[in-house]
Write a protein that holds these residues in place. Sequence first.
Motif: not given
Length: 438
Positions: A309-331
Motif C-alpha cells: 500500500g505504501r508503494y502504491v501511494f508512493a508511485i502516485g505521489g512521485n513515480p520517478e522518486a519511487a523508482q529511484l527508491s528501489g520500488v519495482n513500479t512495474r510489478k
Amino acid sequence: MRSSGSEAAPAPTGPVQDARSLADRLREIEFDPRMIGMVAALAVIWLGFDWLSEGAFLTPRNLWNLLVQTASVAIMACGMVLVIVTRNIDLSVGSMLGFVGMVVGLVQVRLLPGIWGFEHPLTWLVSLLVAMGLGGFVGLLQGALIAYLAIPSFIVTLGGLLVWRGAAWWVTQGQTIAPMDSRFRPLGGGVDGAIGTSASWAIGIALCAVICAGAVLIRRRRKRFGFGLRPLWAEIAIAGLACAAVLAMVMVANAYTLPASIARRLIEAKGGTWPEGGIAIGHGLAVPVLMALAVGAAITFIANRLRFGRYVFAIGGNPEAAQLSGVNTRKVLMLVFGLMGVLVGISACISTARLNAATNSAGTLDELYVIAAAVIGGTSLAGGVGTIAGAMLGALVMQSLQSGMVLIGVDAPLQNIVVGIVLVVAVWLDGVYRKRLS
C-alpha cells in the motif's frame, strides 16, 4: 506617531479568526473536510428524495435495498481508488463484470453439474473462486500491458471495455444463463441472503468493539513512536460516530420485516406455531453488504498497513522518486490492476446472484459509477490521494441518486445526465480543493 516595523501586528478578529480556528481544529483532529461534505450531501439527497417521494425513500425496505444495490459498486470502487492513486484509470470494470458473470453462469449450469451434479455444497465456493481467479487474470493481463509495454491505461482499458463486453456475448452467443445454485443466490441478498436479527446485532456489537479497540491501539502506537495525537475528545467522537453508523445500519436492516407468508413458512419449518395475529421477523444484514464491509476493511488494511500500500501511494505521489527508491513500479502497477480484477470477480458474483441469472448486459455503465464513487470519495485524478472509506461513501451517494430518481419516476436518459454532471462537478471540486491546499 508611526509605529515601528518590529511592533507585532494586531491579532485578527471576527470571521477571519473564526474561519482559521475551524480549519485549525479540522487539521488537529486529522479529519478530511471533504468527508464532512459527502455526509452532508448524502443527508440532503436522502431528505430531498424522501420529500419528493412522499416518504417512500427513508423506509427500512428502500434503505435495505439501497445498501444491497450499493455493495457491488462499493467493492469495485475500493480497487478503483488504488488504480487512480497510481495515476491510472480502468474503464473496463463494467465489461469485465459482464464477462466474468457469464463464465460463472456457465460453470454453475453446464460445467460443474457434469462433474458432481446440481446443488452440490461446493458449487457456490468454486464459482466464487473461478470468478476471482478469472477477474484477477484479466486484471493482471491489462496491468502487464500498461506496466511493461508502457501503453496508457486509458487505451488499454478502453480496449478492454470493448473486448470483454464482446466476450460476454460470445461466451453464450447472447443467451441468458439461469437459474443459479441455491447456495450461491444468497450472495446477492434477498430473503435467503439475510442473516437475521440476532446475528446482525451480534455482528454490529462486534464491529463496534473492533472500532473502539482499533482506536485505542492506534493511539497507543502513535504515542509510543512520538507521533502527534488527536485530542481525546476527537478520538471519542470519531469512534462514537462510527459505532452509531454501524448500529443504525443494523437497526434499519432489522426493521425491514419478511413477508408474512415467508415468515410463517420459516416458523413452521422450525416446528413452531404461527400465532393468530402474526409475527414480525426482520431480514437483518444482507450478505452482499457484509461482503462489501469485509472488502473495504481488507483493502484499507492493505493500503494503510502493508508495504504494498505504501508503494502504491508512493508511485502516485512521485513515480520517478519511487523508482529511484528501489520500488519495482512495474510489478506494483500490474498487481494493482490484478487486485482490481479480483474485486470485479467478487462483484460479478454478487450481481449474478442478485439477478439469479447471468446476462451479457450485466455491468453496463458500472465503470461510470465506480469511477464517480472513487472521485466523489476524495480520490484525486492527479494521483497520490484517496481513501477507501471515502470511495465506499461515494458509492452510496451515487446509488442513492440513482435509486431516488427511479423512485420518483425519472427516465433513464435523464438519470445518466445527472450522474455525468455529478462526476464533472466532483472533479472540479477536487481541483479547487487541491489548489487551496497548495
